[in-house]
Design an enzyme around this catalytic site. Structure first.
Site, PDB file in Angstrom:
ATOM      1  N   SER A 141      37.508  21.073  83.975  1.00  0.00           N
ATOM      2  CA  SER A 141      38.763  21.834  83.981  1.00  0.00           C
ATOM      3  C   SER A 141      39.685  21.188  84.999  1.00  0.00           C
ATOM      4  O   SER A 141      39.228  20.583  85.977  1.00  0.00           O
ATOM      5  CB  SER A 141      38.519  23.286  84.392  1.00  0.00           C
ATOM      6  N   TYR A 154      35.431  29.471  90.266  1.00  0.00           N
ATOM      7  CA  TYR A 154      35.557  28.666  89.041  1.00  0.00           C
ATOM      8  C   TYR A 154      35.773  27.197  89.415  1.00  0.00           C
ATOM      9  O   TYR A 154      35.109  26.301  88.881  1.00  0.00           O
ATOM     10  CB  TYR A 154      36.729  29.201  88.223  1.00  0.00           C
TER      11      TYR A 154
HETATM   12  N1  LIG Z   1      40.444  28.065  78.200  1.00  0.00           N
HETATM   13  C1  LIG Z   1      40.893  27.245  79.152  1.00  0.00           C
HETATM   14  O1  LIG Z   1      42.059  27.317  79.591  1.00  0.00           O
HETATM   15  C2  LIG Z   1      39.981  26.177  79.697  1.00  0.00           C
HETATM   16  C3  LIG Z   1      40.575  25.102  80.382  1.00  0.00           C
HETATM   17  C4  LIG Z   1      39.742  24.120  80.919  1.00  0.00           C
HETATM   18  C5  LIG Z   1      38.375  24.192  80.756  1.00  0.00           C
HETATM   19  N2  LIG Z   1      37.830  25.252  80.094  1.00  0.00           N
HETATM   20  C6  LIG Z   1      36.392  25.295  79.962  1.00  0.00           C
HETATM   21  O2  LIG Z   1      36.040  25.134  78.603  1.00  0.00           O
HETATM   22  C7  LIG Z   1      34.805  25.792  78.341  1.00  0.00           C
HETATM   23  C8  LIG Z   1      35.007  26.736  77.151  1.00  0.00           C
HETATM   24  O3  LIG Z   1      35.983  27.707  77.505  1.00  0.00           O
HETATM   25  P1  LIG Z   1      36.753  28.561  76.405  1.00  0.00           P
HETATM   26  O4  LIG Z   1      38.129  28.713  76.881  1.00  0.00           O
HETATM   27  O5  LIG Z   1      36.471  28.036  75.059  1.00  0.00           O
HETATM   28  O6  LIG Z   1      36.017  29.982  76.621  1.00  0.00           O
HETATM   29  P2  LIG Z   1      35.587  31.107  75.572  1.00  0.00           P
HETATM   30  O7  LIG Z   1      36.515  31.141  74.421  1.00  0.00           O
HETATM   31  O8  LIG Z   1      35.385  32.324  76.387  1.00  0.00           O
HETATM   32  O9  LIG Z   1      34.153  30.587  75.047  1.00  0.00           O
HETATM   33  C9  LIG Z   1      33.106  30.452  75.945  1.00  0.00           C
HETATM   34  C10 LIG Z   1      31.855  30.128  75.180  1.00  0.00           C
HETATM   35  O10 LIG Z   1      30.782  29.975  76.133  1.00  0.00           O
HETATM   36  C11 LIG Z   1      29.690  30.751  75.700  1.00  0.00           C
HETATM   37  N3  LIG Z   1      28.856  31.197  76.800  1.00  0.00           N
HETATM   38  C12 LIG Z   1      29.206  31.954  77.873  1.00  0.00           C
HETATM   39  N4  LIG Z   1      28.127  32.220  78.629  1.00  0.00           N
HETATM   40  C13 LIG Z   1      27.075  31.615  78.025  1.00  0.00           C
HETATM   41  C14 LIG Z   1      25.697  31.546  78.297  1.00  0.00           C
HETATM   42  N5  LIG Z   1      25.150  32.149  79.371  1.00  0.00           N
HETATM   43  N6  LIG Z   1      24.897  30.850  77.451  1.00  0.00           N
HETATM   44  C15 LIG Z   1      25.421  30.253  76.363  1.00  0.00           C
HETATM   45  N7  LIG Z   1      26.720  30.275  76.036  1.00  0.00           N
HETATM   46  C16 LIG Z   1      27.535  30.965  76.863  1.00  0.00           C
HETATM   47  C17 LIG Z   1      30.331  31.928  74.966  1.00  0.00           C
HETATM   48  O11 LIG Z   1      29.416  32.537  74.068  1.00  0.00           O
HETATM   49  P3  LIG Z   1      28.559  33.844  74.417  1.00  0.00           P
HETATM   50  O12 LIG Z   1      29.342  34.703  75.349  1.00  0.00           O
HETATM   51  O13 LIG Z   1      28.319  34.421  73.067  1.00  0.00           O
HETATM   52  O14 LIG Z   1      27.280  33.329  75.024  1.00  0.00           O
HETATM   53  C18 LIG Z   1      31.438  31.217  74.211  1.00  0.00           C
HETATM   54  O15 LIG Z   1      30.941  30.667  73.015  1.00  0.00           O
HETATM   55  C19 LIG Z   1      34.433  26.515  79.628  1.00  0.00           C
HETATM   56  O16 LIG Z   1      33.541  25.707  80.372  1.00  0.00           O
HETATM   57  C20 LIG Z   1      35.747  26.603  80.373  1.00  0.00           C
HETATM   58  O17 LIG Z   1      35.562  26.663  81.754  1.00  0.00           O
HETATM   59  C21 LIG Z   1      38.595  26.236  79.537  1.00  0.00           C
END
Ligand SMILES: NC(=O)c1ccc[n+]([C@@H]2O[C@H](COP(=O)([O-])OP(=O)(O)OC[C@H]3O[C@@H](n4cnc5c(N)ncnc54)[C@H](OP(=O)(O)O)[C@@H]3O)[C@@H](O)[C@H]2O)c1
Length: 238
Positions: A141, A154
């Protein structure tokens, strides 16, 4: 097709960035193992990939748990015999100043974002090393690059993932395994649903933008390794 017949594991594949990566990989011909806890979401993504003539497996996984991650990799190897690509997109976020933050939020972010990435990377190394081939893409991130107030835990977890990724890249160089960090700015996913006063979601990246970057990292010729790719919303938020 850029990933024809390759085998990919995508954690967090049920929604958001992981879902978009899984769909893009499926379109590019990869067989995709989707890993997260919410089975209904995994099944929906797997069904969509299959409806597009792709191949996908939904594997309920908690990346915080060593045995669960081992079972994910064993099942993938059992079905398809190898792991060519790992994308670690499972992650959680909670925001608040250090002064007002909760220890439980800190622990959860470290457990999913850092321990989870460590466990998942470690679990695919032996099969990748055995074939002298593999690509690991850790979703970091921009919080690992810039000091953004109210996201210390985070940011700490993502700094940890970046350090892990860089060291692992060096360790794997001699084994033919590529390891890279995909570093997105703000992406419009459900991760922002709980955040009070988020930045303008309409100006964020879309999950499919990040997926395109992941396809690029995974599909470069084996002699080239994209070790860090920063992808920001062109409008310049986060
Ligand atoms: N959105 C942003 O602005 C952004 C920017 C930079 C980086 N990121 C990073 O990108 C990644 C994905 O984020 P996103 O925005 O796509 O979030 P999201 O829509 O909330 O999706 C998160 C995913 O992670 C899974 N997850 C959470 N806890 C878990 C666990 N204990 N075991 C297995 N799976 C788990 C969730 O599924 P379940 O809850 O069903 O397990 C879900 O499929 C993260 O690492 C985040 O930090 C996001």
């Amino acid at each position: 097709m850029k990933l024809k017949e390759q085998v990919a594991i995508v954690t967090g594949g049920g929604r958001g960035i992981g879902r978009a990566v899984a769909l893009a990989f499926g379109r590019e011909g990869a067989r995709v193992a989707l890993a997260a806890r919410t089975v209904s979401e995994l099944n929906e993504v797997a069904a969509f990939i299959r409806s597009q003539n792709g191949v996908a497996l939904a594997i309920a996984t908690d990346v915080r748990q060593e045995a669960s991650v081992a079972a994910l990799v064993e099942r993938t190897l059992g079905e398809w015999g190898r792991v060519d690509i790992l994308v670690t997109a499972a992650g959680v976020a909670a925001f608040g100043s250090v002064a007002e933050s909760k220890l439980s939020d800190w622990d959860e972010m470290m457990a999913v974002n850092l321990r989870g990435v460590y466990l998942t990377c470690r679990a695919v190394l032996a099969p990748m090393i055995a074939r002298r081939r593999g690509t690991i893409i850790n979703v970091v991130s921009v919080a690992a690059k810039r000091a953004i107030p109210a996201c210390s835990a985070y940011a700490a977890s993502k700094h940890g993932v970046l350090g892990l990724t860089q060291v692992l890249a060096e360790e794997m160089r001699a084994h033919g395994v590529r390891v890279g960090a995909l570093v997105p700015g703000a992406v419009d996913t459900t991760l922002w649903d709980q955040v009070p006063n988020p930045p303008d979601r309409g100006r964020m990246l879309r999950p499919q933008d990040v997926a395109e970057a992941a396809v690029l990292m995974a599909s470069l010729p084996p002699g080239a390794s994209l070790e860090e790719l920063t992808l920001l919303p062109a409008g310049g938020i986060l």
